[in-house]
Design a protein around this motif. Structure first.
Motif, short mmCIF file in Angstrom:
data_model
loop_
_atom_site.label_atom_id
_atom_site.label_comp_id
_atom_site.label_asym_id
_atom_site.label_seq_id
_atom_site.Cartn_x
_atom_site.Cartn_y
_atom_site.Cartn_z
N VAL A 52 8.22 6.11 -9.74
CA VAL A 52 7.11 6.82 -10.40
C VAL A 52 6.08 5.82 -10.93
O VAL A 52 4.87 6.05 -10.86
CB VAL A 52 7.63 7.72 -11.54
N TYR A 53 6.58 4.69 -11.44
CA TYR A 53 5.68 3.65 -11.94
C TYR A 53 4.70 3.20 -10.85
O TYR A 53 3.52 2.95 -11.11
CB TYR A 53 6.50 2.46 -12.43
N GLN A 54 5.18 3.14 -9.62
CA GLN A 54 4.35 2.64 -8.53
C GLN A 54 3.33 3.65 -8.02
O GLN A 54 2.45 3.29 -7.22
CB GLN A 54 5.24 2.14 -7.39
N ILE A 55 3.39 4.89 -8.49
CA ILE A 55 2.39 5.88 -8.06
C ILE A 55 1.50 6.33 -9.20
O ILE A 55 0.62 7.17 -9.02
CB ILE A 55 3.06 7.12 -7.42
N ARG A 56 1.68 5.74 -10.38
CA ARG A 56 0.98 6.25 -11.56
C ARG A 56 -0.54 6.11 -11.48
O ARG A 56 -1.27 6.87 -12.11
CB ARG A 56 1.50 5.55 -12.83
N ASN A 57 -1.03 5.13 -10.72
CA ASN A 57 -2.47 4.92 -10.62
C ASN A 57 -3.07 5.47 -9.34
O ASN A 57 -4.26 5.28 -9.07
CB ASN A 57 -2.79 3.42 -10.73
N GLU A 58 -2.26 6.16 -8.56
CA GLU A 58 -2.74 6.76 -7.31
C GLU A 58 -3.40 8.11 -7.60
O GLU A 58 -3.01 8.81 -8.55
CB GLU A 58 -1.58 6.97 -6.34
N PRO A 59 -4.41 8.50 -6.81
CA PRO A 59 -4.98 9.85 -6.95
C PRO A 59 -3.87 10.89 -6.82
O PRO A 59 -3.03 10.79 -5.91
CB PRO A 59 -5.98 9.93 -5.79
N PHE A 60 -3.87 11.85 -7.72
CA PHE A 60 -2.75 12.80 -7.77
C PHE A 60 -2.54 13.52 -6.45
O PHE A 60 -1.39 13.73 -6.03
CB PHE A 60 -2.98 13.82 -8.89
N GLU A 61 -3.63 13.88 -5.77
CA GLU A 61 -3.49 14.63 -4.53
C GLU A 61 -2.74 13.83 -3.46
O GLU A 61 -2.15 14.41 -2.53
CB GLU A 61 -4.86 15.06 -3.99
N ASN A 62 -2.74 12.51 -3.59
CA ASN A 62 -2.05 11.67 -2.60
C ASN A 62 -0.55 11.54 -2.88
O ASN A 62 0.21 11.14 -1.99
CB ASN A 62 -2.66 10.28 -2.56
N VAL A 63 -0.15 11.86 -4.09
CA VAL A 63 1.26 11.65 -4.47
C VAL A 63 1.87 12.89 -5.13
O VAL A 63 2.92 12.81 -5.75
CB VAL A 63 1.40 10.44 -5.42
N LYS B 111 0.84 -1.19 0.00
CA LYS B 111 0.00 0.00 0.00
C LYS B 111 0.88 1.25 0.00
O LYS B 111 2.01 1.23 0.49
CB LYS B 111 -0.91 0.00 1.22
N LEU B 112 0.33 2.32 -0.55
CA LEU B 112 1.10 3.56 -0.68
C LEU B 112 1.65 4.02 0.66
O LEU B 112 2.83 4.41 0.75
CB LEU B 112 0.24 4.65 -1.31
N LYS B 113 0.83 4.00 1.71
CA LYS B 113 1.27 4.51 3.01
C LYS B 113 2.45 3.73 3.58
O LYS B 113 3.27 4.27 4.33
CB LYS B 113 0.10 4.51 4.00
N ASP B 114 2.56 2.45 3.18
CA ASP B 114 3.64 1.62 3.69
C ASP B 114 4.97 1.81 2.95
O ASP B 114 6.03 1.41 3.47
CB ASP B 114 3.24 0.14 3.63
N LYS B 115 4.91 2.40 1.80
CA LYS B 115 6.14 2.56 1.02
C LYS B 115 6.42 4.02 0.66
O LYS B 115 7.40 4.31 -0.04
CB LYS B 115 6.08 1.73 -0.26
N TYR B 116 5.57 4.92 1.13
CA TYR B 116 5.68 6.33 0.75
C TYR B 116 7.07 6.89 1.06
O TYR B 116 7.71 7.51 0.20
CB TYR B 116 4.61 7.15 1.48
N ASN B 117 7.55 6.67 2.26
CA ASN B 117 8.85 7.23 2.64
C ASN B 117 9.99 6.62 1.83
O ASN B 117 10.96 7.31 1.50
CB ASN B 117 9.09 7.02 4.14
N LEU B 118 9.87 5.33 1.52
CA LEU B 118 10.89 4.69 0.70
C LEU B 118 10.94 5.33 -0.69
O LEU B 118 12.04 5.63 -1.20
CB LEU B 118 10.58 3.19 0.56
N LEU B 119 9.78 5.56 -1.29
CA LEU B 119 9.74 6.20 -2.61
C LEU B 119 10.31 7.61 -2.54
O LEU B 119 11.01 8.05 -3.46
CB LEU B 119 8.30 6.23 -3.13
#
Length: 696
Positions: free
Chosen positions: A488-499, A463-471
């Motif tokens: 960047v590939y791993q955030i491409r499908n996330e809502p923009f406001e979250n990433v 999940k994004l929250k678990d890897k956010y700091n690593l990214l």
């Protein structure tokens, strides 16, 4: 019956010809004719008859002969339009055969362009030189070829070997010139080349003193430094890494239009595609460096030492692929090298699920010959160590120089320097189609970058929250760009406001590869990110500009005129993709603004220019891009349809296939079928024949 028996025995004896007759040298004078697409030639072959033979043949496809002499005397001969068959006048020992010939080749030598832009070039890969130069389809017959070329004085003619001299022809004439090229060592006929065009060149010198002549069209002067970037570095590296001095006296590289492939390793003179002539932005997207190194490596692996048959083709392509990768490692570093090996491995893994033909099979795929062959060599090198591997390769090249080889010849040299199990290696890597996962995975994970990449790819499930700091850490570090692209590939499908923070970091990295991926992966641009995203339009990457333009065009229709203004002077690479994108956008804008007179003027000019790009005056890559644009919205234009039919007669098979497929699709609609039928009387005979085949 007498003739049939003669033909049977001549064919039967030919299978043994190379062991009974040794062709030593060819002195050839050739005169291509651009208007008639023909070649006139005069040839003298020196050969030795080693033991009794009833007939000798020289391959010659659809060639007419005159004045055939053996040892100075006129002789009878047979010409079956596939070969010149000699059956009298020769003796055991040294002989000479001379003849004049005329050829109208259907392949192998190509006449392209018009006026000052005309070019003539050859592509003899395999066994095709005999279409324009009577020679030998058997790669095991190696000959010293000395080629003299007569052509228009306004052009430059290039062939194999040293340019010994050049002069006007006839003497005191200023209209024609003869270029005299000389070789000192023998080569297979498929490596004979000819290139004629309006070329300039610059010469560098290798550390070992070899002249490196790099050719280009006058209009491409500004692209020279990026096209041939690191060429000398590559040459010097390969000569040192291989451990055997470059085997010829000169090395040339010549770009030609509408070449059939990326490049071709003719002895001492590589011909390559004009598409690799690039400026700085083109270099950042797709450069010539790998093709450059690959074809240069072939000067040793393929030209100096040649595989006896297709079964052993990996000895040429596997070696050239691997040594090109080693050269790129010298230029771009270890992480690049291992990432390419990783890419090869992934392709091989997928292919192994359907491709059951192993490397040591003449019907093996290019992927097997090239990438699996390269991996096989990497496995040996890592198993026995770099020092022993270099020693074995050096011994192999020295022992078999100017000769032909089989796989066992190379493996024997490996056994001489090590206790490496070549028998098991051959079974696993060369005779089995399966993907050697354990060996490949072990070698890949030796590299720290790849270990990090594989760990990061494993996070795709997180999940994004678990890897956010690593990214975030990755995007702010100085790690290899592939890791940042993966982030960047791993955030491409996330809502923009979250990433949004992560995208901002990616953009501020100033890494062209990362910014390119951002341009290609975002479909919806928020107003808050718009200004930052627009900076991609200024990147030194045509792929980035194209992706960013299309995304902005779709997201902000009210600002399309602004984007047209930004793109109005874009050209792009050799295929004019950015120019065609701009022209297409002008048409689309006009269609949605019917009452805008300025937009209508834009559209008329754009349509005219696009139609022009579909004509035979342009390279196939430009034409195909223009067809793609026009056939989407302006299919009924008669000139476009006529040019599409013309494309079915092009020499480049990839382009003719494209054109045929498009026409097959269109004629399913009766309206277009009738339009094509109306065109028939206006077409050439060849075009009529091609089009008629597509009606059924």
């Amino acid at each position: 019956m007498k003739y049939l028996l003669f033909f049977f025995f001549s064919t039967l004896s030919f299978s043994q010809q190379t062991s009974i007759v040794d062709f030593i040298k060819c002195d050839a004078f050739v005169q291509p004719n651009f208007e008639t697409k023909s070649v006139y030639g005069e040839i003298v072959y020196e050969f030795k008859v080693l033991s009794k033979i009833d007939s000798i043949r020289i391959d010659a496809k659809n060639i007419d002969f005159k004045d055939v002499l053996i040892n100075g005397k006129s002789v009878n001969y047979k010409n079956n339009k596939k070969e010149l068959i000699l059956f009298e006048g020769f003796k055991k020992g040294k002989n000479k055969v001379s003849f004049n010939y005329n050829a109208i080749p259907k392949q192998t030598i190509y006449f392209t362009g018009i006026d000052k832009g005309q070019q003539i070039w050859t592509q003899g890969q395999g066994k095709y030189t005999s279409h324009w130069l009577p020679s030998f389809d058997d790669v095991n017959e190696k000959v010293i070829f000395n080629i003299s070329v007569r052509y228009d004085n306004d052009f430059v003619a290039i062939s194999n070997g040293l340019l010994e001299s050049e002069g006007t022809y006839p003497p005191l004439s200023s209209e024609n010139k003869i270029w005299y090229y000389k070789m000192k060592k023998p080569m297979s006929s498929y490596l004979v080349m000819l290139a004629i065009g309006n070329f300039l060149h610059k010469t560098e010198t290798s550390q070992s003193g070899i002249p490196l002549e790099n050719f280009y069209k006058p209009m491409d002067e500004d692209k020279y430094q990026y096209t041939y970037k690191d060429s000398k570095t590559i040459f010097d590296f390969l000569e040192k890494e291989i451990g055997v001095k470059y085997p010829w006296e000169v090395y040339r590289q010549i770009p030609v239009e509408d070449f059939l492939y990326a490049g071709m390793e003719n002895t001492s003179a590589t011909i390559f595609s004009q598409d690799y002539v690039v400026d700085e932005s083109g270099f950042n997207d797709r450069n010539y460096l790998n093709v450059n190194a690959h074809e240069l490596a072939h000067q040793w692996f393929g030209d100096l030492v040649t595989a006896k048959s297709g079964k052993h083709h990996w000895l040429q392509e596997g070696f050239a692929t691997y040594y090109a990768l080693l050269a790129e490692r010298k230029v771009f570093g270890d992480d690049y090298f291992y990432n390419q090996l990783f890419s090869y491995a992934n392709r091989l893994k997928v292919a192994a699920t359907t491709d059951t033909i192993p490397v040591m099979n003449e019907k093996a795929s290019s992927l097997s010959f090239y990438q699996k062959g390269a991996w096989a060599l990497h496995f040996i090198r890592e198993s026995i160590g770099e020092k022993l591997f270099r020693k074995a390769v050096k011994n192999y090249l020295k022992k078999y120089q100017y000769k032909n080889v089989e796989t066992e010849d190379f493996l024997t040299e490996i056994r001489k320097v090590s206790n490496f199990d070549t028998e098991n290696f051959q079974k696993v890597w060369l005779e089995d189609y399966k993907y050697p996962a354990n060996d490949i995975n072990f070698l890949l994970t030796k590299n720290g970058f790849l270990r990090d990449l594989l760990k990061l790819q494993y996070e795709r499930k997180s999940k994004l929250k678990d890897k956010y700091n690593l990214l975030k850490v990755i995007l702010t570090s100085d790690v290899y760009s592939v890791l940042k692209v993966e982030a960047v590939y791993q955030i491409r499908n996330e809502p923009f406001e979250n990433v949004s923070e992560l995208y901002d970091l990616a953009m501020k990295s100033n890494d062209l590869a990362v910014r390119r991926f951002v341009a290609q992966s975002i479909e919806k641009v928020s107003e808050s990110f718009k200004s930052e995203f627009e900076t991609l339009l200024n990147d030194k990457s045509y792929e980035t500009k194209q992706a960013a333009f299309i995304t902005l065009w779709k997201n902000f229709p009210s600002e399309q005129l602004k984007y047209l203004e930004i793109a109005k002077n874009w050209e792009g690479r050799n295929d004019k993709e950015l120019r065609i994108l701009y022209l297409t956008s002008c048409l689309v804008y006009s269609d949605s603004h019917d009452n805008d007179q300025k937009a209508s003027i834009f559209a008329l000019k754009a349509l005219s220019e696009l139609i022009q790009y579909t004509s035979p005056s342009y390279e196939s890559s430009i034409r195909q891009n223009a067809f793609e644009s026009l056939l989407s919205n302006y299919t009924e234009n008669i000139e476009v349809l006529k040019n599409l039919v013309n494309a079915t007669t092009h020499h480049k098979w990839q382009f003719t296939k494209y054109a045929r497929d498009k026409i097959r699709l269109l004629v399913k609609d009766e309206k277009y079928l009738n339009q094509f039928k109306k065109l028939l009387p206006e077409l050439s005979v060849e075009e009529q024949n091609q089009l008629s085949k597509l009606f059924s």
